[in-house]
Write a protein that holds these residues in place. Sequence first.
Motif, PDB file in Angstrom:
ATOM      1  N   ASN A 145       2.081   2.331   2.917  1.00 11.99           N
ATOM      2  CA  ASN A 145       3.072   1.216   2.340  1.00 11.99           C
ATOM      3  C   ASN A 145       3.098  -0.109   2.115  1.00 11.99           C
ATOM      4  O   ASN A 145       3.506  -0.591   0.823  1.00 11.99           O
ATOM      5  N   ARG A 146       2.741   0.202   3.226  1.00 15.72           N
ATOM      6  CA  ARG A 146       2.082  -2.009   3.291  1.00 15.72           C
ATOM      7  C   ARG A 146       0.805  -1.664   2.672  1.00 15.72           C
ATOM      8  O   ARG A 146       0.825  -2.579   1.735  1.00 15.72           O
ATOM      9  N   GLU A 147      -0.068  -0.847   2.822  1.00 14.61           N
ATOM     10  CA  GLU A 147      -0.914  -1.183   1.568  1.00 14.61           C
ATOM     11  C   GLU A 147      -1.250  -1.293   0.228  1.00 14.61           C
ATOM     12  O   GLU A 147      -1.817  -1.959  -0.254  1.00 14.61           O
ATOM     13  N   MET A 148       0.084  -0.440   0.081  1.00 14.56           N
ATOM     14  CA  MET A 148       0.012  -0.049  -1.271  1.00 14.56           C
ATOM     15  C   MET A 148       0.564  -1.909  -1.764  1.00 14.56           C
ATOM     16  O   MET A 148       0.759  -1.847  -3.122  1.00 14.56           O
ATOM     17  N   GLN A 149       1.831  -2.169  -1.200  1.00 20.28           N
ATOM     18  CA  GLN A 149       2.509  -3.258  -1.162  1.00 20.28           C
ATOM     19  C   GLN A 149       1.400  -4.231  -1.071  1.00 20.28           C
ATOM     20  O   GLN A 149       1.898  -5.225  -2.845  1.00 20.28           O
ATOM     21  N   GLU A 150       0.740  -4.793  -0.893  1.00 19.26           N
ATOM     22  CA  GLU A 150      -0.156  -4.901  -0.714  1.00 19.26           C
ATOM     23  C   GLU A 150      -0.805  -5.678  -1.915  1.00 19.26           C
ATOM     24  O   GLU A 150      -1.653  -6.637  -2.497  1.00 19.26           O
ATOM     25  N   LEU A 151      -1.313  -3.932  -2.713  1.00 21.47           N
ATOM     26  CA  LEU A 151      -2.165  -3.964  -3.923  1.00 21.47           C
ATOM     27  C   LEU A 151      -1.337  -4.579  -4.471  1.00 21.47           C
ATOM     28  O   LEU A 151      -1.694  -5.344  -5.592  1.00 21.47           O
ATOM     29  N   ILE A 157      -9.251  -6.406  -4.980  1.00 16.96           N
ATOM     30  CA  ILE A 157      -7.626  -5.486  -5.677  1.00 16.96           C
ATOM     31  C   ILE A 157      -8.644  -3.669  -5.225  1.00 16.96           C
ATOM     32  O   ILE A 157      -8.483  -3.179  -4.985  1.00 16.96           O
ATOM     33  N   VAL A 158     -10.544  -4.146  -5.631  1.00 13.57           N
ATOM     34  CA  VAL A 158     -10.824  -3.248  -5.838  1.00 13.57           C
ATOM     35  C   VAL A 158     -11.053  -3.070  -4.196  1.00 13.57           C
ATOM     36  O   VAL A 158     -11.047  -1.074  -4.148  1.00 13.57           O
ATOM     37  N   LYS A 159     -11.579  -3.591  -3.182  1.00 16.57           N
ATOM     38  CA  LYS A 159     -10.920  -2.787  -1.865  1.00 16.57           C
ATOM     39  C   LYS A 159     -10.012  -2.253  -1.134  1.00 16.57           C
ATOM     40  O   LYS A 159     -10.050  -1.548  -0.420  1.00 16.57           O
ATOM     41  N   LYS A 160      -9.001  -2.973  -1.819  1.00 16.32           N
ATOM     42  CA  LYS A 160      -8.261  -2.513  -1.533  1.00 16.32           C
ATOM     43  C   LYS A 160      -7.507  -1.320  -2.088  1.00 16.32           C
ATOM     44  O   LYS A 160      -6.584  -0.233  -1.619  1.00 16.32           O
ATOM     45  N   HIS A 161      -7.735  -0.456  -3.266  1.00 13.20           N
ATOM     46  CA  HIS A 161      -7.907   0.719  -3.580  1.00 13.20           C
ATOM     47  C   HIS A 161      -8.437   0.999  -3.182  1.00 13.20           C
ATOM     48  O   HIS A 161      -7.879   2.483  -2.775  1.00 13.20           O
ATOM     49  N   GLU A 162      -9.679   1.066  -2.242  1.00 11.34           N
ATOM     50  CA  GLU A 162     -10.487   2.306  -1.472  1.00 11.34           C
ATOM     51  C   GLU A 162      -9.417   1.983   0.279  1.00 11.34           C
ATOM     52  O   GLU A 162      -9.103   3.743   0.428  1.00 11.34           O
ATOM     53  N   VAL A 218      -6.216   2.304  -0.035  1.00 12.56           N
ATOM     54  CA  VAL A 218      -4.922   2.974  -0.573  1.00 12.56           C
ATOM     55  C   VAL A 218      -5.362   4.158  -0.269  1.00 12.56           C
ATOM     56  O   VAL A 218      -4.560   5.069  -0.105  1.00 12.56           O
ATOM     57  N   HIS A 219      -6.713   4.558  -1.390  1.00 20.41           N
ATOM     58  CA  HIS A 219      -7.333   5.912  -1.261  1.00 20.41           C
ATOM     59  C   HIS A 219      -7.032   6.591   0.091  1.00 20.41           C
ATOM     60  O   HIS A 219      -7.007   8.007   0.590  1.00 20.41           O
ATOM     61  N   GLU A 220      -8.009   6.157   1.538  1.00 13.88           N
ATOM     62  CA  GLU A 220      -8.060   6.386   2.645  1.00 13.88           C
ATOM     63  C   GLU A 220      -6.567   6.236   2.903  1.00 13.88           C
ATOM     64  O   GLU A 220      -6.740   7.046   3.507  1.00 13.88           O
ATOM     65  N   ALA A 221      -5.780   5.391   2.929  1.00 15.07           N
ATOM     66  CA  ALA A 221      -4.605   5.468   3.529  1.00 15.07           C
ATOM     67  C   ALA A 221      -3.818   6.864   2.972  1.00 15.07           C
ATOM     68  O   ALA A 221      -3.466   7.749   3.556  1.00 15.07           O
ATOM     69  N   GLU A 222      -4.482   7.290   1.541  1.00 14.25           N
ATOM     70  CA  GLU A 222      -3.347   8.724   0.718  1.00 14.25           C
ATOM     71  C   GLU A 222      -4.059   9.518   1.818  1.00 14.25           C
ATOM     72  O   GLU A 222      -3.577  10.957   2.180  1.00 14.25           O
ATOM     73  N   LYS A 223      -5.240  10.265   1.359  1.00 19.05           N
ATOM     74  CA  LYS A 223      -6.170  10.855   2.121  1.00 19.05           C
ATOM     75  C   LYS A 223      -5.885  11.586   4.103  1.00 19.05           C
ATOM     76  O   LYS A 223      -5.225  12.004   4.341  1.00 19.05           O
ATOM     77  N   LYS A 224      -5.590  10.357   4.237  1.00 17.51           N
ATOM     78  CA  LYS A 224      -5.096   9.536   5.960  1.00 17.51           C
ATOM     79  C   LYS A 224      -3.540  10.706   6.390  1.00 17.51           C
ATOM     80  O   LYS A 224      -2.962  11.564   6.717  1.00 17.51           O
ATOM     81  N   THR A 225      -2.473  10.614   5.828  1.00 14.02           N
ATOM     82  CA  THR A 225      -1.385  10.515   5.680  1.00 14.02           C
ATOM     83  C   THR A 225      -1.421  11.734   4.921  1.00 14.02           C
ATOM     84  O   THR A 225      -0.300  12.612   5.689  1.00 14.02           O
ATOM     85  N   GLU A 226      -2.021  12.596   4.253  1.00 20.33           N
ATOM     86  CA  GLU A 226      -1.760  14.122   3.734  1.00 20.33           C
ATOM     87  C   GLU A 226      -2.328  14.795   4.739  1.00 20.33           C
ATOM     88  O   GLU A 226      -1.893  15.698   4.855  1.00 20.33           O
TER      89      GLU A 226
END
Length: 152
Positions: A37-43, A84-89, A91-99
Motif C-alpha cells: 500500500n505504501r509503494e502504491m501511494q508513492e507511485l 515512476i518506472v522504478k516504482k512500478h517495478e 509495486v510489481h515485486e511487492a504484489e508478487k510477494k504479497t500474493e
Amino acid sequence: MIRVVGYSFRFQKLMDLKEREKEDSKTKYSESLGFLNREMQELEGLTQSLQQWEEKRVELERQATPIQRLLEIHSYIQHLENLIVKKHEKVHEAEKKTECLHLELSEKMRDFQVWEKWKEKTYKEYQDEMMQREQKEMDELAIQRFVRRGGT
C-alpha cells in the motif's frame, strides 16, 4: 480452544506450533500488505507530480520562458518518469510477494483447521466415552440397590 480437566490432546504441542506458524504467516502477510500500500501511494504521488509538472511545462511553453528553464523542467520530468518506472517495478515485486504470502497464509490456516477439527473430534470421542462410563456406573449402582433390596 478446548481445555477440559481430564482431557489431554496428544498432539497439543504440535497444534500449538501450527497455530504459531499461522500467526507468524498472518503477521508477514499484514506487513507485506502495508508495504504494498505504501509503494502504491508513492507511485500515485509520483504520477500526480509528473502530471503537474507536465501541465506546468505546457503553460510555460506558451509564455515567454527562457529555454534554460524549459530544459530544467524537461530534465526533471524525465527524472520523474524514471522514478515512476522504478516504482512500478517495486509495486510489481511487492504484489508478487504479497500474493505468495497470501497463499502461504491460506495453507497455514487450512493446516491448522485440520488439526483443530481432529482435536474437536477426539474431544467428542472422549466426552462420549465419559458418558458411557458414567452410565455404566449408574447402571451398576442401580443393580446393586436392586440386589440389596431383595431383587423384587
